[in-house]
Each structure stands twice: as structure tokens, then as C-alpha cells.
Design a protein around this motif. Structure first.
Motif, mmCIF file in Angstrom:
data_model
loop_
_atom_site.group_PDB
_atom_site.id
_atom_site.type_symbol
_atom_site.label_atom_id
_atom_site.label_comp_id
_atom_site.label_asym_id
_atom_site.label_seq_id
_atom_site.Cartn_x
_atom_site.Cartn_y
_atom_site.Cartn_z
ATOM 1 N N LEU A 10 0.826 -1.211 0.000
ATOM 2 C CA LEU A 10 0.000 0.000 0.000
ATOM 3 C C LEU A 10 0.859 1.261 0.000
ATOM 4 O O LEU A 10 0.578 2.220 -0.733
ATOM 5 N N LEU A 11 1.905 1.265 0.832
ATOM 6 C CA LEU A 11 2.715 2.468 1.007
ATOM 7 C C LEU A 11 3.940 2.502 0.101
ATOM 8 O O LEU A 11 4.643 3.515 0.068
ATOM 9 N N ASP A 12 4.200 1.400 -0.601
ATOM 10 C CA ASP A 12 5.361 1.284 -1.473
ATOM 11 C C ASP A 12 6.661 1.462 -0.687
ATOM 12 O O ASP A 12 7.569 2.188 -1.092
ATOM 13 N N ILE A 13 6.725 0.757 0.451
ATOM 14 C CA ILE A 13 7.930 0.767 1.272
ATOM 15 C C ILE A 13 8.543 -0.630 1.279
ATOM 16 O O ILE A 13 7.872 -1.618 0.967
ATOM 17 N N GLU A 14 9.799 -0.708 1.659
ATOM 18 C CA GLU A 14 10.500 -1.992 1.614
ATOM 19 C C GLU A 14 10.212 -2.850 2.840
ATOM 20 O O GLU A 14 10.089 -4.073 2.743
ATOM 21 N N GLN A 37 14.687 6.528 4.059
ATOM 22 C CA GLN A 37 15.799 6.163 3.188
ATOM 23 C C GLN A 37 16.240 4.724 3.431
ATOM 24 O O GLN A 37 16.703 4.039 2.504
ATOM 25 N N ALA A 38 16.035 4.242 4.662
ATOM 26 C CA ALA A 38 16.419 2.870 5.002
ATOM 27 C C ALA A 38 15.349 1.852 4.644
ATOM 28 O O ALA A 38 15.557 0.653 4.850
ATOM 29 N N GLY A 39 14.202 2.308 4.128
ATOM 30 C CA GLY A 39 13.179 1.381 3.670
ATOM 31 C C GLY A 39 11.966 1.260 4.550
ATOM 32 O O GLY A 39 11.018 0.552 4.221
ATOM 33 N N ALA A 300 17.788 -1.491 9.580
ATOM 34 C CA ALA A 300 18.418 -2.702 9.039
ATOM 35 C C ALA A 300 18.521 -3.798 10.105
ATOM 36 O O ALA A 300 18.247 -4.977 9.833
ATOM 37 N N ARG A 301 18.916 -3.418 11.317
ATOM 38 C CA ARG A 301 19.021 -4.414 12.379
ATOM 39 C C ARG A 301 17.660 -4.984 12.753
ATOM 40 O O ARG A 301 17.510 -6.194 12.985
ATOM 41 N N LEU A 302 16.657 -4.125 12.838
ATOM 42 C CA LEU A 302 15.306 -4.591 13.170
ATOM 43 C C LEU A 302 14.824 -5.625 12.161
ATOM 44 O O LEU A 302 14.184 -6.625 12.534
ATOM 45 N N MET A 303 15.137 -5.415 10.901
ATOM 46 C CA MET A 303 14.700 -6.382 9.898
ATOM 47 C C MET A 303 15.463 -7.697 10.025
ATOM 48 O O MET A 303 14.876 -8.769 9.863
#
Length: 318
Positions: A10-14, A37-39, A300-303
Motif C-alpha cells: 500500500l505504502l510502497d515501502i520496503e 531512506q532505510a526502507g 536494518a538491524r530490526l529487519m
């Protein structure tokens, strides 16, 4: 692993990570820019900002990243009408509305192609927001910092009941500080997680260092909900919260409690660094956090943690 959900589409986020719109902490460009910027979805908190400052922050984020971002507008705010106009004029792709209903405003935003996300207090409000035409709702449990729901429902129950009440995507928050928490929201049927306290403990958040230090030092039982029956806030315990609790215990009348409550503010702690008398808004997840971490690195770490938590669950059931 790529975690594609209804919210990321929906939001076009990574990544299914939404940074909370926190007054003063994200009332700037830096934090929202770094998260987007980090997605994740970076969010500018309009609440305490002047219109020109909001417009400038929006432009700074847009110049810094091609990724989507949002502006959080508290609809009760005396400058809400100006904020809403700026969101449209500056072509912000996503609005997160809180503390007020969407009906009076949503038509012109939908006509402009803006995605509207509504913060809701309970499943009934979420259903009404869906009927009004919002694209997604946020359900934030009682563990969260700032203004928790007056019905004092915890995150697990609130998020799950909201998912069952609506057909649009749900974002869950309250007490989440790591990948295991994000995975838990996905397990409950939410399509993304909202993290506030975790993101205020970043170099990019616009808070006084004394505020950040107070939150970093807090344990999971070091917050309190102050001002129940008024405009309650969850904050780190300090001299102000102790004085308020003592006044309640002593049977102070409403006028005295109102005066005591009004004598403190978030700004006093957030900008001036008075962490004894100011309102240090933070959630119970403060007790899970022990470092300041750059926002982009944090996403990045959270992912990585989320992916590891999901993998562990898969292993556990095989």
C-alpha cells in the motif's frame, strides 16, 4: 527474506516498519528522512511545529530521498487546518491522522491521491474509520508512550481485536522495540509495526540529550500513566509524576490536579532538558533499549531480527 505485506504494498515501502510520529522527537526532517531512506516509513510529527517549519521539513525529506514518507497531523491541534493544507500543497504521499475523526477531511485527500492512515483507540473506532474511507488504521496498545488509549487495553488484545474488526490493513504498536516484537505484530495479523520509543533513542531524534539519557536508564517498570481521567500520558517516572501521584493519594480536588498537570509539559523535558519536572513521554519498551543507534542502521538491524524471529518460529513448529 523479503517481508512483503499489505502495508508495504500500500505504502510502497520496503520494510513493514513505521516510525512513530512523536512531538519534538520527529518534528524535524532528520529522523523521518533516515527511516524512509532505510526502507521504513519515516513520519514527521506536525503537532508542535509552526507551518513554515513543517513545510521546510517536508521539502528537506523529499530532497533527501525518493522513498515515501508521511506527516502525522493531530486533528485537534489549533493549527490542524494549516497542516492539512500544507500536506496537500507539498504533495506528501501519506498522512497519519490522530486525535480526531477523518470524515470532514478525507474526501479532498483521496481526490489528491494521498493515502490516509488513521490512529484509532479501539476496534469500533477502527471500523468507523474504515467506513469513512481510510486506507489503513493504527492500533496502539496501553504499553505505548505518550497518550495511551483511555480504555487501557494492552497491545496483543487491541491489535488482534482490531484485525478481526476491519478488512483494511492494520498497523500494530505499543511496547515494540526489536524484531521479535515486529514479528509478534505480524503473527497477530497486523501488516506492519509502529515503533516510537525505539526511534526516539536515535541521534536523529530532536530531543534534549538529558531526555534520551532518562529513557535509556529506564527499566520496563519505570514508566507511569499520569493524568488518568484527563489527557493521560505514559512517561518515565520523575519528580513531577511522583508529585502528581502523591496529590492523587492525598485526595486533591480536580482543580488542584489540573493545575499540577498543566505545570509540566513535554516541551520542558524535550527541548529544555528539565527531566525532573517535564513530561518524559516514553513507553514500557524503554526497558528493552540500552543504546542510541542511528536510525538507518536501526531499521536494518530490526529487519534482521524480525527475519531471525520468524525463522526460529518455523524451526519450532517443524
Amino acid at each position: 527474506m523479503t517481508l512483503t505485506t499489505r502495508i508495504t504494498r500500500l505504502l510502497d515501502i520496503e520494510h513493514p516498519i513505521i516510525q512513530g510520529g512523536m512531538s519534538w522527537a520527529s518534528s524535524n526532517a532528520a529522523l523521518a528522512l533516515a527511516v524512509s531512506q532505510a526502507g521504513g516509513l519515516g513520519v514527521i510529527a506536525a503537532g508542535p511545529m509552526y507551518p513554515d517549519a513543517l513545510r521546510a521539513a517536508i521539502r528537506d525529506v523529499r530532497e533527501g530521498t525518493a522513498h515515501p514518507f508521511a506527516v502525522n497531523v493531530p486533528l485537534y491541534n489549533k493549527r490542524a487546518a494549516e497542516f492539512l493544507d500544507i500536506v496537500l500543497e507539498e504533495r506528501v504521499p501519506i498522512i497519519i491522522a490522530s486525535q480526531g475523526g477523518p470524515k470532514a477531511h478525507i474526501a479532498r485527500f483521496k481526490a489528491a491521491g494521498v493515502t490516509w492512515i488513521q490512529v484509532t483507540a479501539n476496534p469500533l473506532h477502527a471500523k468507523k474509520a474504515e467506513e469513512a474511507g481510510v486506507d489503513a488504521v493504527i492500533a496502539v496498545g496501553y504499553e505505548a508512550g505518550g497518550h495511551p488509549g483511555p480504555e487501557e487495553v494492552g497491545t496483543v488484545v487491541l491489535v488482534r481485536s482490531t484485525v478481526k474488526a476491519v478488512s483494511i490493513p492494520v498497523i500494530g504498536g505499543g511496547g515494540i522495540a526489536d524484531g521479535a516484537g515486529i514479528a509478534s505484530m505480524l503473527a497477530l495479523g497486523a501488516s506492519a509495526a509502529l515503533l516510537g520509543t525505539r526511534f526516539l533513542l536515535t541521534p536523529e531524534s530532536g530531543l534534549h540529550q538529558a531526555y534520551k539519557d532518562a529513557v535509556l536508564q529506564a527499566r520496563v517498570n519505570d514508566t507511569a500513566v499520569v493524568g488518568k481521567g484527563r489527557s493521560p500520558i505514559r512517561m518515565v517516572k520523575n519528580a513531577f509524576s511522583a508529585a502528581y501521584a502523591a496529590a492523587e493519594t492525598a485526595g486533591a480536588d480536580n482543580e488542584a490536579l489540573d493545575a499540577l498537570f498543566a505545570g509540566s509539559s513535554l516541551k520542558l523535558a524535550a527541548l529544555d532538558g528539565n527531566v525532573d519536572q517535564g513530561k518524559i513521554e516514553a513507553g514500557q519498551s524503554a526497558g528493552l533499549i540500552d543504546t542510541l543507534e542511528p536510525a538507518g542502521q536501526l531499521v536494518a538491524r530490526l529487519m534482521r531480527e524480525t527475519e531471525a524471529a520468524i525463522a526460529e518460529l518455523r524451526d519450532a513448529i517443524n
